[in-house]
Write an enzyme that holds these catalytic residues in place. Structure first.
Site, PDB file in Angstrom:
ATOM      1  N   ARG A 137     -10.729 -10.726 -11.616  1.00  0.00           N
ATOM      2  CA  ARG A 137      -9.493 -10.428 -11.899  1.00  0.00           C
ATOM      3  C   ARG A 137      -8.691 -11.229 -12.180  1.00  0.00           C
ATOM      4  O   ARG A 137      -8.699 -12.508 -11.761  1.00  0.00           O
ATOM      5  CB  ARG A 137      -9.045  -9.258 -11.197  1.00  0.00           C
ATOM      6  CG  ARG A 137      -8.481  -9.810  -9.556  1.00  0.00           C
ATOM      7  CD  ARG A 137      -7.975  -8.382  -8.784  1.00  0.00           C
ATOM      8  NE  ARG A 137      -6.630  -8.012  -9.087  1.00  0.00           N
ATOM      9  CZ  ARG A 137      -5.865  -7.590  -8.045  1.00  0.00           C
ATOM     10  NH1 ARG A 137      -6.192  -7.706  -6.978  1.00  0.00           N
ATOM     11  NH2 ARG A 137      -4.624  -7.175  -8.559  1.00  0.00           N
ATOM     12  N   ARG A 138      -7.534 -11.045 -12.833  1.00  0.00           N
ATOM     13  CA  ARG A 138      -6.294 -12.110 -13.014  1.00  0.00           C
ATOM     14  C   ARG A 138      -6.682 -13.118 -14.011  1.00  0.00           C
ATOM     15  O   ARG A 138      -6.226 -14.263 -13.840  1.00  0.00           O
ATOM     16  CB  ARG A 138      -5.658 -12.541 -11.762  1.00  0.00           C
ATOM     17  CG  ARG A 138      -5.088 -11.333 -10.791  1.00  0.00           C
ATOM     18  CD  ARG A 138      -4.277 -12.167  -9.753  1.00  0.00           C
ATOM     19  NE  ARG A 138      -4.195 -10.935  -8.772  1.00  0.00           N
ATOM     20  CZ  ARG A 138      -4.967 -11.439  -7.707  1.00  0.00           C
ATOM     21  NH1 ARG A 138      -5.833 -12.439  -7.560  1.00  0.00           N
ATOM     22  NH2 ARG A 138      -4.959 -10.366  -6.840  1.00  0.00           N
ATOM     23  N   HIS A 181     -10.023   0.376 -10.199  1.00  0.00           N
ATOM     24  CA  HIS A 181      -9.613   0.930  -9.160  1.00  0.00           C
ATOM     25  C   HIS A 181      -8.093   1.819  -9.309  1.00  0.00           C
ATOM     26  O   HIS A 181      -7.629   2.801  -9.146  1.00  0.00           O
ATOM     27  CB  HIS A 181      -9.873   0.715  -7.794  1.00  0.00           C
ATOM     28  CG  HIS A 181      -9.242   1.567  -6.784  1.00  0.00           C
ATOM     29  ND1 HIS A 181      -9.681   2.761  -6.402  1.00  0.00           N
ATOM     30  CD2 HIS A 181      -8.058   1.220  -5.998  1.00  0.00           C
ATOM     31  CE1 HIS A 181      -8.843   3.339  -5.351  1.00  0.00           C
ATOM     32  NE2 HIS A 181      -8.108   2.363  -5.034  1.00  0.00           N
ATOM     33  N   PHE A 182      -6.944   0.718  -9.225  1.00  0.00           N
ATOM     34  CA  PHE A 182      -5.787   1.317  -9.220  1.00  0.00           C
ATOM     35  C   PHE A 182      -5.381   1.757 -10.319  1.00  0.00           C
ATOM     36  O   PHE A 182      -4.342   2.719 -10.493  1.00  0.00           O
ATOM     37  CB  PHE A 182      -4.789   0.056  -8.539  1.00  0.00           C
ATOM     38  CG  PHE A 182      -4.606  -1.002  -9.242  1.00  0.00           C
ATOM     39  CD1 PHE A 182      -3.851  -1.044 -10.475  1.00  0.00           C
ATOM     40  CD2 PHE A 182      -4.854  -2.416  -8.668  1.00  0.00           C
ATOM     41  CE1 PHE A 182      -3.461  -2.179 -10.971  1.00  0.00           C
ATOM     42  CE2 PHE A 182      -4.588  -3.407  -9.366  1.00  0.00           C
ATOM     43  CZ  PHE A 182      -3.996  -3.512 -10.727  1.00  0.00           C
ATOM     44  N   HIS A 183      -6.041   1.496 -11.765  1.00  0.00           N
ATOM     45  CA  HIS A 183      -5.574   2.060 -12.818  1.00  0.00           C
ATOM     46  C   HIS A 183      -6.001   3.635 -12.845  1.00  0.00           C
ATOM     47  O   HIS A 183      -5.677   4.402 -13.416  1.00  0.00           O
ATOM     48  CB  HIS A 183      -6.182   1.456 -13.934  1.00  0.00           C
ATOM     49  CG  HIS A 183      -5.306   0.093 -14.466  1.00  0.00           C
ATOM     50  ND1 HIS A 183      -5.404  -1.196 -13.936  1.00  0.00           N
ATOM     51  CD2 HIS A 183      -4.330   0.183 -15.134  1.00  0.00           C
ATOM     52  CE1 HIS A 183      -4.477  -1.919 -14.435  1.00  0.00           C
ATOM     53  NE2 HIS A 183      -3.649  -1.077 -15.522  1.00  0.00           N
ATOM     54  N   TYR A 235       1.647   5.385  -2.191  1.00  0.00           N
ATOM     55  CA  TYR A 235       1.730   6.810  -1.857  1.00  0.00           C
ATOM     56  C   TYR A 235       3.294   7.270  -2.218  1.00  0.00           C
ATOM     57  O   TYR A 235       3.471   8.442  -2.490  1.00  0.00           O
ATOM     58  CB  TYR A 235       1.504   6.752  -0.111  1.00  0.00           C
ATOM     59  CG  TYR A 235       0.177   6.938  -0.084  1.00  0.00           C
ATOM     60  CD1 TYR A 235      -0.741   7.830  -0.120  1.00  0.00           C
ATOM     61  CD2 TYR A 235      -0.364   5.581   0.276  1.00  0.00           C
ATOM     62  CE1 TYR A 235      -1.903   7.681  -0.145  1.00  0.00           C
ATOM     63  CE2 TYR A 235      -1.720   5.327   0.471  1.00  0.00           C
ATOM     64  CZ  TYR A 235      -2.564   6.559   0.270  1.00  0.00           C
ATOM     65  OH  TYR A 235      -3.992   6.338   0.606  1.00  0.00           O
ATOM     66  N   HIS A 264       0.867  -1.158  -0.023  1.00  0.00           N
ATOM     67  CA  HIS A 264       0.314   0.056  -0.060  1.00  0.00           C
ATOM     68  C   HIS A 264       1.022   1.177  -0.092  1.00  0.00           C
ATOM     69  O   HIS A 264       0.541   2.121  -0.814  1.00  0.00           O
ATOM     70  CB  HIS A 264      -1.128   0.158   1.078  1.00  0.00           C
ATOM     71  CG  HIS A 264      -2.130   1.014   0.646  1.00  0.00           C
ATOM     72  ND1 HIS A 264      -3.111   0.693  -0.512  1.00  0.00           N
ATOM     73  CD2 HIS A 264      -2.674   2.025   0.728  1.00  0.00           C
ATOM     74  CE1 HIS A 264      -3.802   1.575  -0.539  1.00  0.00           C
ATOM     75  NE2 HIS A 264      -3.551   2.553  -0.012  1.00  0.00           N
TER      76      HIS A 264
END
Lengths: 271, 540
Positions: B429-430, B366-368, B219, B215
């Site tokens: 996913r994956r 989300h993370f894209h 950041y 995580h």
């Protein structure tokens, strides 16, 4: 401006920073380890300590639950990609002598005429695992078990190396090559079935999975049915049983017929 | 012009070149698993590509951007010669070496383990050692940033550290500490299995180690973007930073609370106690705070610029903003994507809501949106802003730059919105393959097709970005003057020692890591019988 001025409770930034973080930690710990465990009406705790241990994830066995009795033996073979990877010539020679007693079913050249598996050129790790499982009783067969039960570890390794060393010959009863059925190349994602080819060749190969090209159709069908019915249970984590149970009879037929029709020289060259 | 432009350009060019390759792979993946692609019958190729895409986008690209930008900040903000230039080059070449070493086994299909490693899957040791070299190269940068700041402090005792450098060093410390989790996983667990010293691995423990990194690394990726928000955007649009103190508080908050929250990635893992999951969840909620502070401060800073340009009224000032300025455009796009992605993040971090989207395509969407969208669009902005100072040539084609930013924004929305949606519908996913002919998932085919087109738009935009930078290398020469950072409305004459140094916050970060990770790691490491046989990729 030195560390001494910073790390002191006279510095209000230090006091505030440490105080807020400590308070957050204490409040969340009380909530996470005491309040929330007891907020679950379906779980009973003996005392506070019991609740805290449970929330912390301390490995423990509930006193009133006994582990299910294991009646059938499980496979204990550990395979890695290095298992038997570099055999010596002597080992192969000893294996050849030992293999004379296997020839009646598996053929003098490792090609069976009796709907037993063709062993010529099979991956050493596969033969190694199956012989170990026959010996330990994790896999049983009226014919094979008595042969395997008296083998030593070294004899098993020698036999595996010998058969892996033999050239792959075309199967004894080749049929016209069939097109790849969906179950082999796509699997059935909606039923959680991976493609056969993802482990057994055609797409990829995974340690411990045999290549299947040119094997007896009757044998492969019987094994899939044995996995589905639970008579055969030496697959780790039920990986074949889970798949076989979800297969339709038509898919079992299609997969067995397809692999039986393929010449073994197209086994994916990963070894 | 910056003195170390060669060093910084080397970092940027290598970063953006591998980004271009990984972006192409990403677009291909979107296409090949969508209904418009013909199924390629070999899932292994898909996972190979996915591993390369993740490894480049997660480890190589953002690390190099942070490093290059960090060197520029160190030189321009401190107004002193960069100390340790040779070491900086050594770090760079280590990363190049590591990247090549990692990419070869991936290309050969010997390391299709995805960039998150996923033990008990085990690939070629060269892959892991390559990743370790990339991290070691970046640790040289961390040390150099600390040393340069120290040299400056000696020459300027008691003076406030320039905001850009304060934030830059905070980011480097965060990275140094967060990378330790994955480093422990690689060195103690994965590499020994990969080279054949062991045949079993404790996959649960490995996942906990990785969550330590997974995580806070986000950041670390975010830091250059936030530094650009505070120290580039207000200057570029003619405004002032609303509050220098607020900016410093945001950065130290990231340092403290970005670290002890990674277990919200393991909500579905049985080996982690529910109490620890709750604590991590609560601290993850806290990490929204520095972002909210930033959004407030930057909106206020932007409003100052607008009012200086004659903007009036409660919202009328928004029209007075310099919308044709690429920096303004990038900021606006970045904020929209940050807001939407952040809202999605609040869902991911809450224990109950996560259950409905865990391991679905929602997470990938989300993370894209957050990383590829909000963060990377500011990387573009940073490159555009620094380019004239690195090349000594002007970037003239503002229209092309605006087009590129628009395309990236639209592409990211078109890609990630349907992606989130199919995740809510339960698409895992994956997965290399989906049978869209099956009635149960046939309705999702349209959304996935949209997503694939979004991928093509992103690819176009990414290639355009490279073209603009390449053309910038050949534009007419022009002196861009010294590189400056935004100044605050009230430039600080003195700053409290706690907000001018990192020691207290680094200490709190380490303490919180111990409280939040210590017990789970120790019990898992000491419990017998938790290892499983390794599954070697591409092995027989």
């Amino acid at each position: 401006m030195s560390a001494r001025d910073l790390f002191t409770f006279r510095n209000r930034h230090f006091t505030a920073g440490v105080g807020i973080i400590a308070a957050m930690l204490i409040v969340t710990a009380i909530a996470g380890f005491i309040v929330l465990p007891f907020a679950q009406p379906w779980v009973q705790f003996a005392n506070f300590w019991d609740a805290i241990c449970s929330a912390a994830g301390v490995p423990q066995r509930a006193a009133n639950v006994t582990a299910p009795e294991q009646t059938k033996r499980l496979s204990e073979v550990v395979l890695t990609s290095h298992t038997l990877s570099r055999p010596s010539q002597e080992a192969i020679g000893r294996g050849a002598t030992l293999a004379q007693r296997c020839a009646i079913c598996h053929g003098p050249t490792g090609i069976s005429r009796a709907d037993s598996p063709n062993l010529a050129g099979q991956y050493a790790a596969v033969i190694y695992k199956e012989l170990h499982d026959f010996r330990s009783g994790a896999r049983t067969n009226a014919v094979m078990s008595p042969f395997a039960v008296n083998l030593t570890d070294e004899e098993i390794a020698d036999l595996s190396n010998y058969y892996a060393y033999l050239p792959r010959l075309p199967a004894y009863h080749p049929t016209p090559q069939l097109p790849k059925p969906n179950i082999v190349i796509y699997g059935a994602p909606m039923r959680g079935i991976a493609p056969c080819g993802a482990c057994h060749g055609s797409l990829d190969n995974k340690t411990g999975s045999p290549w299947l090209e040119g094997q007896s159709e009757a044998y492969m069908k019987a094994q899939l049915e044995a996995f589905a019915g639970g008579e055969r249970r030496n697959d780790i984590s039920q990986q074949m049983r889970n798949i076989a149970r979800a297969l339709t009879p038509q898919e079992i037929e299609a997969a067995a017929a397809y692999y039986a029709s393929q010449p073994p020289d197209i086994v994916k060259a990963v070894d | 012009m910056l003195a170390n432009r060669k060093l910084i350009l080397a970092h940027f060019w290598f970063a953006f070149s591998v980004f271009g390759v990984a972006l192409t792979l990403g677009a291909w993946q979107m296409f090949i698993r969508s209904p418009i692609g013909t199924w390629l019958s070999n899932p292994e190729l898909y996972y190979r590509s996915l591993t390369a895409h993740g490894t480049v986008m997660g480890y190589v690209f953002p690390t190099l951007v942070a490093m290059g930008f960090g060197y520029a900040i160190s030189e321009a903000a401190l107004e002193q010669r960069l100390v340790g230039v040779r070491w900086a080059w050594a770090g760079f070449w280590l990363i190049v070496l590591g990247s090549v070493m990692a990419i070869i086994p991936i290309a050969l299909g010997r390391a299709s383990v995805l960039y998150t490693f996923y033990p008990p899957l085990i690939g070629s040791p060269f892959y892991y050692i390559g990743v370790v070299l990339v991290v070691v190269g970046s640790w040289i940068w961390v040390a150099l940033m600390a040393i340069n700041l120290r040299v400056w402090r000696k020459a300027h005792p008691g003076a406030p550290v320039p905001l850009a450098m304060f934030a830059n060093v905070a980011g480097s410390y965060l990275w140094a500490w967060t990378a330790v989790g994955a480093a422990l996983e690689l060195l103690l667990q994965i590499i020994p299995v990969s080279v054949g010293l062991k045949a079993t691995i404790d996959a649960g423990l490995a996942r906990v180690f990785f969550s330590w990194t997974l995580h806070a690394i986000v950041y670390f990726w975010l830091m250059p973007t936030y530094i650009a928000y505070y120290t580039i955007v207000p200057r570029a649009i003619g405004g002032r930073v609303y509050s220098d103190t607020m900016a410093r508080i945001s950065f130290i908050l990231f340092l403290v609370v970005a670290m002890p929250i990674g277990m919200h990635h393991t909500f579905a893992d049985p080996q982690v106690g529910a109490g620890f999951k709750f604590i991590h969840s609560a601290f993850t909620a806290l990490v929204a705070l520095p972002t909210l502070l930033t959004v407030f401060t930057i909106c206020a800073s932007v409003e100052i610029a607008a009012r200086l340009r004659g903007g009036r009224g409660m919202f009328g000032w928004i029209r007075a903003l310099p919308w044709d300025n690429p920096m303004m455009l990038a900021l606006a796009f970045s904020f929209v994507m940050l807001g939407l992605g952040g809202a999605g993040g609040l869902i991911n971090m809450s224990y109950q809501l996560d259950a409905s989207i865990h391991n679905t395509q929602w997470i990938t969407g989300h993370f894209h949106l957050i990383f590829g969208g909000a963060i990377v669009i500011m990387y573009f902005a940073i490159a555009y802003d620094l380019w004239p100072h690195l090349t000594g040539r002007e970037l003239i084609d503002l229209r092309l730059i605006r087009t590129q930013l628009w395309l990236w924004f639209i592409g990211m929305i078109v890609t990630t919105f349907p992606w989130h949606w199919v995740g809510i519908l339960g698409m895992p996913r994956r997965m290399a393959y989906f049978d869209f002919g099956h009635p149960a998932i046939a309705p999702q085919a349209l959304s996935v097709t949209f997503s694939a087109f979004g991928g093509f738009i992103l690819l176009t935009s990414g290639l355009l970005f490279l073209v603009i930078l390449a053309r910038g290398m050949r534009a007419p020469q022009a002196d861009a003057g010294p590189y400056r950072f935004a100044i605050a409305v009230h430039q600080p004459a003195t700053v409290p020692v706690a907000l001018n140094t990192h020691a207290l916050w680094v200490a709190l970060m380490i303490v919180l890591t111990i409280t939040n990770y210590g017990y789970p790691i120790l019990t898992l490491a000491l419990t017998e019988g938790t290892s499983v046989p390794a599954v070697y990729v591409g092995a027989q």
